[in-house]
Scaffold this active site. Structure first.
Site, short mmCIF file in Angstrom:
data_model
loop_
_atom_site.label_atom_id
_atom_site.label_comp_id
_atom_site.label_asym_id
_atom_site.label_seq_id
_atom_site.Cartn_x
_atom_site.Cartn_y
_atom_site.Cartn_z
N CYS A 2 -3.43 -19.01 18.30
CA CYS A 2 -2.76 -18.05 17.44
C CYS A 2 -3.12 -18.37 16.00
O CYS A 2 -3.67 -19.43 15.72
CB CYS A 2 -1.27 -18.16 17.65
SG CYS A 2 -0.82 -18.03 19.39
N ARG A 27 -7.91 -14.77 15.87
CA ARG A 27 -7.36 -15.81 16.72
C ARG A 27 -6.48 -15.25 17.84
O ARG A 27 -6.06 -15.98 18.72
CB ARG A 27 -6.51 -16.76 15.88
CG ARG A 27 -7.37 -17.61 15.00
CD ARG A 27 -6.54 -18.41 14.06
NE ARG A 27 -7.34 -19.54 13.61
CZ ARG A 27 -7.21 -20.76 14.06
NH1 ARG A 27 -6.30 -21.06 14.97
NH2 ARG A 27 -8.00 -21.71 13.62
N TRP A 74 -1.91 -15.02 20.44
CA TRP A 74 -2.68 -14.91 21.68
C TRP A 74 -1.79 -15.53 22.74
O TRP A 74 -1.53 -16.74 22.73
CB TRP A 74 -4.01 -15.66 21.57
CG TRP A 74 -4.88 -15.44 22.77
CD1 TRP A 74 -5.70 -14.37 23.00
CD2 TRP A 74 -5.03 -16.30 23.89
NE1 TRP A 74 -6.34 -14.51 24.21
CE2 TRP A 74 -5.95 -15.69 24.78
CE3 TRP A 74 -4.47 -17.52 24.27
CZ2 TRP A 74 -6.32 -16.26 26.01
CZ3 TRP A 74 -4.84 -18.09 25.48
CH2 TRP A 74 -5.76 -17.46 26.33
N ASN A 98 0.85 -22.56 16.84
CA ASN A 98 -0.43 -22.37 17.51
C ASN A 98 -0.62 -23.56 18.41
O ASN A 98 -0.48 -24.70 17.97
CB ASN A 98 -1.56 -22.30 16.46
CG ASN A 98 -2.93 -22.37 17.10
OD1 ASN A 98 -3.12 -21.91 18.22
ND2 ASN A 98 -3.88 -22.96 16.40
N GLY A 99 -0.95 -23.32 19.69
CA GLY A 99 -1.16 -24.44 20.61
C GLY A 99 -0.21 -24.36 21.79
O GLY A 99 0.35 -23.29 22.08
N GLU A 476 -25.96 -15.25 29.31
CA GLU A 476 -25.39 -14.76 28.05
C GLU A 476 -25.30 -13.23 28.04
O GLU A 476 -24.30 -12.66 27.61
CB GLU A 476 -26.25 -15.27 26.87
CG GLU A 476 -26.00 -14.63 25.51
CD GLU A 476 -24.60 -14.83 24.96
OE1 GLU A 476 -23.78 -15.50 25.59
OE2 GLU A 476 -24.32 -14.24 23.89
N LYS A 480 -21.85 -11.22 27.59
CA LYS A 480 -21.67 -10.26 26.51
C LYS A 480 -21.19 -8.92 27.08
O LYS A 480 -20.26 -8.31 26.57
CB LYS A 480 -23.01 -10.08 25.79
CG LYS A 480 -22.99 -9.88 24.34
CD LYS A 480 -22.96 -11.12 23.50
CE LYS A 480 -21.77 -12.00 23.75
NZ LYS A 480 -21.86 -13.30 23.12
N GLU A 483 -17.50 -9.18 28.52
CA GLU A 483 -16.38 -9.41 27.61
C GLU A 483 -16.04 -8.20 26.73
O GLU A 483 -14.89 -8.02 26.37
CB GLU A 483 -16.56 -10.68 26.78
CG GLU A 483 -17.51 -10.61 25.63
CD GLU A 483 -17.58 -11.92 24.83
OE1 GLU A 483 -16.55 -12.55 24.60
OE2 GLU A 483 -18.69 -12.28 24.42
N HIS A 499 -31.03 -16.27 47.48
CA HIS A 499 -30.12 -17.24 48.09
C HIS A 499 -28.68 -16.71 48.12
O HIS A 499 -27.74 -17.49 48.22
CB HIS A 499 -30.20 -18.58 47.34
CG HIS A 499 -31.56 -19.18 47.39
ND1 HIS A 499 -32.07 -19.75 48.54
CD2 HIS A 499 -32.56 -19.23 46.48
CE1 HIS A 499 -33.31 -20.16 48.30
NE2 HIS A 499 -33.64 -19.84 47.06
N LYS A 599 -11.11 -14.93 19.08
CA LYS A 599 -12.36 -15.46 18.53
C LYS A 599 -12.41 -16.97 18.58
O LYS A 599 -13.46 -17.56 18.82
CB LYS A 599 -12.49 -14.98 17.08
CG LYS A 599 -13.79 -15.39 16.40
CD LYS A 599 -14.96 -14.64 16.99
CE LYS A 599 -16.27 -15.06 16.37
NZ LYS A 599 -17.40 -14.73 17.27
O1 M6R Z 1 -16.36 -21.07 18.57
P1 M6R Z 1 -17.14 -21.50 19.75
O2 M6R Z 1 -18.60 -21.28 19.61
O3 M6R Z 1 -16.85 -22.93 20.15
O4 M6R Z 1 -16.63 -20.59 20.93
C1 M6R Z 1 -17.07 -20.79 22.25
C2 M6R Z 1 -16.72 -19.59 23.09
O5 M6R Z 1 -15.35 -19.38 23.11
C3 M6R Z 1 -17.42 -18.31 22.60
O6 M6R Z 1 -18.79 -18.47 22.53
C4 M6R Z 1 -17.09 -17.15 23.55
O7 M6R Z 1 -17.68 -17.37 24.79
C5 M6R Z 1 -17.54 -15.83 22.93
N1 M6R Z 1 -16.48 -14.87 23.02
C6 M6R Z 1 -18.73 -15.24 23.59
O8 M6R Z 1 -19.14 -14.07 22.97
#
Ligand code: M6R
Length: 604
Positions: A2, A27, A74, A98-99, A476, A480, A483, A499, A599
């Protein structure tokens, strides 16, 4: 994960808190709330969903006061409802958090025995109840907060505000970062310095276990043992004006488009006079091993780098996701470096993994975007990726900049280990310098990619295939897409297809094949043929030569500029990002703030 903010100001704080929360919305955005003290009385406003709902509420139900705290949530414990939204209040205290308070169940039970029942599903409410309990016993706000902190297990950043106290906030950090901002007769607290950027650039970071009594006159900081602690005031360079969409519809679109510029900046920063400029202590010559650790997209950057460190430097390289690494107790050779890659530099699992590796390896190195982050500050060597502020939850420009910095590290390791001579290094650097231009050319193909994405948006499931260093990019690309568009997608090494995953192929499943015309091209094309033989709809992403040789029978072929195989994972990231972006736009999802995500992932 958060966001929290607090202001002891000269003026009405509600609008200031809301503005600061806007910069913290990355956040979490399940709910938002603020509390103020006005004429000695605490009051609060909270709303579910994005911050705009709180702003609307404040129009109808304004909140006066020159001292206040705010929160963007969050959700971890309890659904996104008003009652679970922060600030949580009990009697004379309001708290934002936060936490995670790990022992909240035990604390709840103890509080219930004392007749203090929780009204919410959150772990945070127990903190407010504990403070209230201690104040009921006659303790001052400062002592009540101190006693409460002793009772909490877990990782947290906390900020308290009290009835009758218009010149006091109490902040505490254990596991989650907190920045104290110094103004002229005003003081601020935030989850990060960016939240405070327009108000002040003079920041003190609390260290692990610290708590602080903040008044307009300044801040008194104590360490975990309760001793007075001196923490530096740092002048932070933050350009708040860069955090704008600059005419783009979404931050993600802007951040994809920025890649040629930020990549060129990063290359320029690290390459001068035909050499790679890295700190001298980065001596790879006789190193036994490298361990690369990260989460999500950053972990795919690490997986790609493994191919580079092994092939260019002959260096043994292990890659792990931080959430597994930290609990596996992996043995780490002393003569090794551990590299932690993180855009935010605050990812809880990556930070915990770094702390695990400390004292076990020769050097802790981080590759980070936020230079003031906890991961950067706790590393022996922090290498900035210089991507600029990344706002969209989907990591884009940070990924390609992470790749560029990791590639430079691998090239330098190869040079130091005698596998790359000066002439070969010059060739590699020349090729790298041409990459921003190739990215620009690739971005001109956006309309074609968007048309393909619109077709992909109809699908239920999508597969991404790649071989060699393109395999992590397949992972990746799938991450992408899922998400931000919520389309189910998986990435596979093309050789793994038969496989198991090939059972998924039918005419409804688009299969995106990332295949530059490199040494592994023929092998990947064979796997692609196996997909087409089962009526899979292949989207081949390749270069002109690859398209000439293999586009027959594909559903769509996207052609990118030719480039050395080493650089392909960086360039091919762009169409993968654009496919995800345009599929999400076609589906009308919330591109920059997709559901359930945040984020910065500061809880494990
Ligand atoms: O801030 P960070 O690079 O440590 O974050 C790692 C992941 O949380 C981040 O890359 C996440 O997978 C993204 N939403 C992907 O787009």
């Amino acid at each position: 994960m958060c966001g929290i903010v607090g202001v002891l100001g000269h003026n009405e704080v509600a609008p200031i808190l809301v503005e600061a929360l806007k910069r913290l919305e990355y956040r979490g955005y399940d709910s938002a709330g603020i509390a103020t003290v006005n004429r000695g009385r605490l009051d609060r406003r909270r709303a579910v969903g994005k911050l705009v709902n709180l702003s609307d509420l404040l129009v109808h139900e304004p909140l006066a006061g020159k001292a206040g705290i705010g929160h963007t949530r969050w959700a971890t414990h309890g659904a996104a409802t008003v009652i679970n939204a922060h600030p949580h209040r009990s009697g004379p205290v309001a708290v934002v958090h936060n936490g995670i308070i790990e022992n909240f169940r035990e604390l709840r039970a103890e509080l219930a025995e004392k007749g203090l029942a929780c009204e919410t599903e959150t772990d945070t409410e127990t903190v407010a109840l504990l403070v209230r309990h201690h104040m009921d016993q006659g303790l001052s706000p400062r002592d009540a907060a101190r006693e409460t902190l002793k009772q909490l297990d877990g990782a947290f950043a906390l900020l308290f505000l009290f009835d009758g106290e218009e010149d006091l906030m109490i902040a505490a950090r254990k596991g989650s970062p907190l920045a104290i901002g110094h103004g002229q007769g005003e003081m601020f607290v935030g989850s990060d310095a960016i939240a405070l950027a327009p108000m002040t650039d003079r920041i003190t970071y609390l260290e692990e276990g610290d708590y602080a009594f903040v008044t307009r006159a300044g801040v008194e900081i104590f360490d975990a043992a309760g001793r007075r602690a001196n923490r530096d005031v740092q002048k932070i360079q933050l350009d708040a004006t860069r955090i704008e969409k600059a005419g783009y519809k979404h931050f993600m679109a802007k951040e994809i488009a920025e890649q040629p510029i930020v990549l060129a900046d990063a290359i320029k920063h690290y390459c001068r006079g035909g050499k790679i400029n890295l700190p001298e202590e980065l001596d790879f010559a006789t190193l036994d091993r490298l361990t690369l650790v990260a989460c999500g997209t950053a972990s795919y950057a690490c997986m790609t780098a493994k191919y580079w460190f092994e092939s260019l430097a002959g260096l043994n390289c292990e890659v792990d996701i931080a959430s597994e690494f930290r609990y596996r107790e992996p043995p780490l050779p002393q003569n090794s470096f551990a590299i932690f890659v993180s855009q935010s530099g605050e990812t809880a699992d990556t930070l915990a993994a770094l702390r695990y590796a400390r004292d076990k390896v020769a050097k802790i190195v981080s590759v980070v975007n936020v230079a003031t982050s906890s991961i950067a500050r706790e590393s022996d060597i922090a290498l900035p990726i210089l991507a600029g502020v990344e706002v969209g939850v989907a990591s884009t420009k940070a990924f390609t900049c992470q790749l560029a910095v990791l590639l430079l590290l691998a090239l330098e390791a190869g040079r130091q280990r005698g596998r790359i001579d000066d002439a070969a290094l010059a060739e590699h650097l020349k090729a790298l310098a041409s990459l921003p231009g190739l990215m620009n050319q690739t971005l001109t193909r956006e309309p074609t990619i968007a048309a393909t994405a619109a077709a992909i948006a109809e699908a239920q499931d999508v597969l991404f295939l790649g071989r060699g260093a393109m395999f992590p990019l397949a992972l990746e690309g799938a991450l992408k897409l899922k998400e931000i568009s919520y389309i189910h997608a998986e990435g596979y090494a093309s050789g793994e297809l038969k496989h198991g995953p090939i059972a998924l192929i039918d005419k409804a499943v688009p299969v995106i094949v990332l295949a530059p015309r490199d040494a592994l091209f023929d092998k990947t094309v064979s796997n692609m043929q196996e997909v087409m033989a089962r009526h899979g709809k292949v989207v081949l992403i390749t270069d002109a030569k690859g398209a000439d040789e293999a586009s027959y029978g594909t559903w769509k072929t996207l052609t990118l500029p030719e480039l050395p195989a080493l650089l392909a994972p960086i360039l091919y990231a762009l169409p993968a990002q654009l496919l995800a972006y345009h599929a999400a736009v076609a589906k009308g999802t919330d591109v920059d703030q997709p559901r359930n995500l945040a984020k910065s992932v500061t809880v494990e």
